[in-house]
Design a protein around this motif. Structure first.
Motif, PDB file in Angstrom:
ATOM      1  N   THR A 116       0.820  -1.217   0.000  1.00  0.00           N
ATOM      2  CA  THR A 116       0.000   0.000   0.000  1.00  0.00           C
ATOM      3  C   THR A 116       0.854   1.267   0.000  1.00  0.00           C
ATOM      4  OG1 THR A 116      -0.129   0.020   2.423  1.00  0.00           O
ATOM      5  CG2 THR A 116      -1.895  -1.113   1.238  1.00  0.00           C
ATOM      6  N   PHE A 117       2.123   1.139   0.331  1.00  0.00           N
ATOM      7  CA  PHE A 117       2.983   2.327   0.366  1.00  0.00           C
ATOM      8  C   PHE A 117       3.333   2.781  -1.041  1.00  0.00           C
ATOM      9  CE2 PHE A 117       3.456   1.029   4.731  1.00  0.00           C
ATOM     10  CZ  PHE A 117       3.703   2.200   5.421  1.00  0.00           C
ATOM     11  N   HIS A 118       3.782   4.008  -1.112  1.00  0.00           N
ATOM     12  CA  HIS A 118       4.201   4.559  -2.389  1.00  0.00           C
ATOM     13  C   HIS A 118       5.324   3.698  -2.975  1.00  0.00           C
ATOM     14  CE1 HIS A 118       6.053   7.299  -5.274  1.00  0.00           C
ATOM     15  NE2 HIS A 118       4.869   7.877  -5.319  1.00  0.00           N
ATOM     16  N   PRO A 119       5.316   3.523  -4.295  1.00  0.00           N
ATOM     17  CA  PRO A 119       6.324   2.632  -4.916  1.00  0.00           C
ATOM     18  C   PRO A 119       7.759   3.028  -4.578  1.00  0.00           C
ATOM     19  CG  PRO A 119       4.633   3.236  -6.493  1.00  0.00           C
ATOM     20  CD  PRO A 119       4.339   4.015  -5.258  1.00  0.00           C
ATOM     21  N   ARG A 120       7.979   4.279  -4.346  1.00  0.00           N
ATOM     22  CA  ARG A 120       9.364   4.677  -4.046  1.00  0.00           C
ATOM     23  C   ARG A 120       9.832   4.100  -2.719  1.00  0.00           C
ATOM     24  NH1 ARG A 120      10.730  10.745  -6.129  1.00  0.00           N
ATOM     25  NH2 ARG A 120      10.077  10.402  -8.287  1.00  0.00           N
TER      26      ARG A 120
ATOM     27  N   GLN B  31       4.574  12.436  -2.553  1.00  0.00           N
ATOM     28  CA  GLN B  31       4.506  10.988  -2.819  1.00  0.00           C
ATOM     29  C   GLN B  31       3.542  10.303  -1.860  1.00  0.00           C
ATOM     30  OE1 GLN B  31       8.390   9.137  -2.586  1.00  0.00           O
ATOM     31  NE2 GLN B  31       9.325  10.813  -3.714  1.00  0.00           N
ATOM     32  N   ALA B  35      -0.008   8.407  -2.675  1.00  0.00           N
ATOM     33  CA  ALA B  35      -0.276   6.988  -2.401  1.00  0.00           C
ATOM     34  C   ALA B  35      -1.535   6.843  -1.544  1.00  0.00           C
ATOM     35  CB  ALA B  35       0.921   6.372  -1.689  1.00  0.00           C
ATOM     36  N   GLY B  77       8.737  15.470 -12.567  1.00  0.00           N
ATOM     37  CA  GLY B  77       9.501  14.923 -11.443  1.00  0.00           C
ATOM     38  C   GLY B  77       9.048  13.551 -11.019  1.00  0.00           C
ATOM     39  N   ALA B  78       7.819  13.388 -10.726  1.00  0.00           N
ATOM     40  CA  ALA B  78       7.358  12.111 -10.175  1.00  0.00           C
ATOM     41  C   ALA B  78       6.025  11.740 -10.817  1.00  0.00           C
ATOM     42  CB  ALA B  78       7.217  12.222  -8.675  1.00  0.00           C
ATOM     43  N   GLU B  80       4.433   8.998 -11.618  1.00  0.00           N
ATOM     44  CA  GLU B  80       3.537   7.913 -11.224  1.00  0.00           C
ATOM     45  C   GLU B  80       2.564   8.321 -10.132  1.00  0.00           C
ATOM     46  OE1 GLU B  80       7.220   7.341  -8.724  1.00  0.00           O
ATOM     47  OE2 GLU B  80       6.624   8.212 -10.615  1.00  0.00           O
ATOM     48  N   GLU B  81       3.060   9.105  -9.137  1.00  0.00           N
ATOM     49  CA  GLU B  81       2.146   9.423  -8.057  1.00  0.00           C
ATOM     50  C   GLU B  81       1.127  10.474  -8.475  1.00  0.00           C
ATOM     51  OE1 GLU B  81       5.391  10.022  -7.682  1.00  0.00           O
ATOM     52  OE2 GLU B  81       5.755  12.078  -7.018  1.00  0.00           O
TER      53      GLU B  81
END
Lengths: 425, 317
Positions: A116-120, B31, B35, B77-78, B80-81
């Motif tokens: 569930t956490f952000h992919p990073r 981020q 999520a 920058g990011a 996907e999120e």
């Protein structure tokens, strides 16, 4: 602390350390310890597997591998632990969630939580099932699978402040190859079974306290454990190359045992900041409450015994510290001798005074006896006087009797040695 | 949040106010929010999600400054999120330091969404944060839901059964947009950095809404400890906190407590307290203090130096 053995070629240092390490490995014959030293034999990786992350100093790996030890039975606190890792200001680390002896569904539940956490963050987390072994088995398995140059530990109810990883990294950059240590605060928490929508929750029950020292003192650590397992990280290479595994035979205090052996081999660099939280459970399950006092005492004794039996190396500066302690001890010894002499003198004084007191007591008793006799004579005389005054003869012939009576009483008193004790009127 | 069948899930705006926040911290914050929104959207808890970043810093953090919202392009920058959890990210440089209360009020102006998540930029949202907070609004009497902070939990007490609590920390709470509109947002004239959340919560409660704490809604808040276990606070925080100790009881018709707090500040050994005291004394003399509300003391709670019963104190020995 500066780097260990500065100026010594790395290969020579390593070889020399191997020899020293042999003396400090987990006790041969202890259950699980030999396996641990050679590498975990089941679950994630067989005994002959090479460490996953390549050689020490592997430029490809992150700075740190965080070994999160869990049984998967505390999802609420595990989620908290993972959140504090995801929020680190330094992301140069990976996480291994080591699920020890998972039962049905726990592994999947942990994987789902991680997912569930952000992919990073989730992309840097691996969930690993660990079967069998003692409390330390997950750590040995995790260290084998680790890719980080260092490994650190968190239990599934521990929390990290945002600079936990950064503080380790900064310390490791100051003293490459050393154990790095931060200060851990302790906070009381109370279990709340079923309180969070039917699942087990908890609540914090007090402010955090900084009971452990801010910096590492090897001598103090020989007395007791002053660095919880979430308060230090060791070079991964040292775990396998130097046999610096965790002793699986120890039910508790495996971190103390491990840190002492690591400190002797590598020295310790202190981050000197409070960057992790240890939970003390007033109720519920933790190693503090699961294991009896006897288990703790026995583990303590074993670690002490091992330290006594092994050669111990201290970091630079320890000689001065030892001298200072010895000087303090010398002062204490002298003070002790002085106090003993003073005590002897005081004892003599007390004896003398005691004798004098006894004598005074005896004399006082004699005086008391005289006083009692005089009091009795006085009472007798008063009684006689009252009787005499009450008699008719007295009343009728008072004028004539008085001189005669006084003369008689005086004569009696003189005869009995009680002169002056009777009434004079 | 329960809703009649066929009703679309509520729209969400997340808003935060920066002040000299490092770009990497903003990125990490974004981020986590992304999520959390993604998970809430997948579960059907929310529909659209938009992030609004207001900036009180002297210089703009991202792109051009000015008063016009500057959408951050998807993929900057990011990718996907932004693509996953957030429909849009807006950045607005205020051109002045509006403080927390003023900054959020400025962002509230353009609010068209159903719900608003007020959150500090020095936080990291747990994946289930948004879904859990929205679930906390299932009861229609609840207007504001507060998250549980980690690693240092707020010591404020709450009802273990209902979650009811005196006030919600502005570090992270979810409010119905109608609550914000009904009470006019934060009182930025009175509060700059501290106390605005207490006042917001108490006015929401005066308006009939409940404020609840939800422990399963987690937010990491980057608070740290000193070497002796005290929560570290900057001078600005201490200054505004001192000011609130007088302003809040004054506003909630406890002039006795306000004057006692003022006297304590005037007698304090540190220069900061005395400076704040002098400023407040001048305001009192000038008749520039707020009009009192809550005359019957229905919502306001003053317990020692706190604005609620506490389970413990970080000042305990």
């Amino acid at each position: 602390m500066s780097a260990f053995l500065p100026g010594t070629p790395a290969a020579d240092t390593l070889e020399w350390l191997r020899e020293v390490a042999a003396a400090a490995r987990p006790a041969a014959g202890a259950a699980g310890a030999a396996d641990a030293a050679g590498g975990p034999g089941d679950a994630a990786g067989g005994p002959d597997d090479a460490p996953a992350g390549g050689q020490p100093g592997d430029a490809e790996g992150p700075f740190l591998t965080v070994l999160v030890r869990t049984q998967g039975t505390r999802p609420a606190t595990l989620e908290d632990t993972l959140l504090t890792l995801a929020a680190q200001t330094c992301d140069d680390f990976e996480v291994l969630v080591l699920v020890h002896d998972p039962v049905d569904g726990t592994l999947a539940a942990v994987e789902e939580t991680v997912g569930t956490f952000h992919p990073r963050f989730a992309g840097r987390v691996r969930v690993v099932a660990v079967e069998g072994g003692g409390r330390s088995r997950p750590l040995n398995v995790g260290a084998r699978l680790a890719r980080g140059r260092y490994v650190a530990m968190l239990d599934d109810d521990d929390l990290a402040f945002a600079h936990w990883v950064a503080s380790f990294k900064a310390a490791a950059e100051r003293a490459r190859g050393a154990v790095v240590r931060c200060c851990v605060a302790t906070q009381l928490v109370r279990a709340l079974p079923g309180a969070w929508g039917g699942t087990d929750g908890y609540e914090v029950a007090g402010r955090p306290h900084v009971d452990y020292p801010l910096t590492f003192d090897h001598l103090d650590h020989l007395v007791d454990n002053r660095t919880p397992n979430n308060g230090y990280a060791v070079p991964r290479a040292a775990v396998w190359d130097l046999g610096l595994t965790w002793d699986e035979s120890l039910p508790v205090l495996e971190d103390w045992d491990h840190l002492l052996r690591a400190a002797s081999l590598l020295g310790v660099e202190s981050a000197a900041t409070v960057s992790a939280l240890l939970r003390a459970w007033s109720e519920g399950s933790s190693s503090k409450t699961v294991h009896s006092e006897e288990v703790w005492k026995e583990a303590h004794r074993l670690v002490e015994e091992r330290q006594t039996a092994a050669p111990v190396l201290f970091a630079r500066g320890a000689a001065a510290a030892l001298r200072a302690r010895a000087a303090r001890d010398d002062v204490a010894v002298r003070e002790h001798a002085r106090l003993r002499a003073e005590a002897r003198h005081l004892r003599q004084v007390v004896d003398l005074l005691s004798g004098q007191l006894d004598e005074a007591g005896r004399r006082l008793e004699a005086v008391d006896e005289g006083v009692v006799a005089l009091r009795h004579a006085l009472e007798d005389a008063e009684a006689q006087l009252r009787a005499m005054r009450a008699s008719t003869t007295w009343r009728l012939g008072r004028a004539a009797q008085t001189p005669l009576s006084l003369a008689r009483r005086l004569a009696d008193s003189l005869r009995d040695g009680r002169a002056g004790s009777g009434p004079v009127t | 949040m329960t809703r009649p069948a066929g009703t679309p899930p509520p729209s969400l705006r997340v808003q935060t106010v920066l002040y000299r926040t490092p770009p990497e911290a903003v990125d990490r914050f974004r981020q986590a929010v992304s999520a959390a929104c993604a998970l809430a959207r997948r579960s059907g808890a929310i529909g659209s999600a938009t992030l609004w970043i207001g900036d009180s810093s002297p210089a703009p953090l991202v792109g051009a400054g000015g008063e016009s919202p500057v959408p951050v392009p998807t993929g900057a920058g990011a990718p996907e999120e932004v693509a996953d959890g957030l429909d849009q990210v807006h950045y607005l440089h205020f051109g002045a330091n509006l403080g927390s209360a003023g900054g959020h009020n400025r962002l509230f102006r353009d609010m068209t969404e159903d719900l608003v998540l007020v959150v500090n930029p020095d936080t990291y949202a747990a994946p289930r944060l948004v879904a859990e907070l929205v679930a906390g609004l299932a009861d229609p009497t609840v207007g504001v839901v507060e998250a549980r902070q980690l690693p240092l939990e707020h010591p404020k007490a709450h009802d273990p059964e209902t979650g009811d609590t005196s006030w919600a920390s502005g570090s992270c709470f979810l409010a119905r947009a109608q609550v914000v509109r009904a009470i006019g947002g934060f009182d930025a004239r009175l509060f700059f950095l501290h106390g605005d959340d207490v006042d917001f919560s108490w006015r929401a409660r005066l308006a009939g809404w409940r404020v609840v704490h939800r422990p399963t809604a987690r937010i990491f808040h980057d608070k740290r400890l000193s070497d002796d276990g005290v929560i570290l606070a900057g001078e600005g925080e201490l200054e505004h906190s001192a000011r609130v100790r007088v302003l809040l009881p004054w506003r909630y018709d406890r002039r006795d407590l306000a004057l006692a707090a003022l006297a304590a500040l005037e007698a304090a050994p540190d220069e900061l307290s005395r400076r704040v005291a002098a400023e407040l004394r001048a305001r009192i003399d000038a008749g520039d203090m707020p009009e009192a509300i809550d005359h019957d003391h229905v919502v306001a709670q003053f317990v020692r130096a706190d604005y609620a019963e506490h389970r413990f104190s970080y000042a305990d020995p």
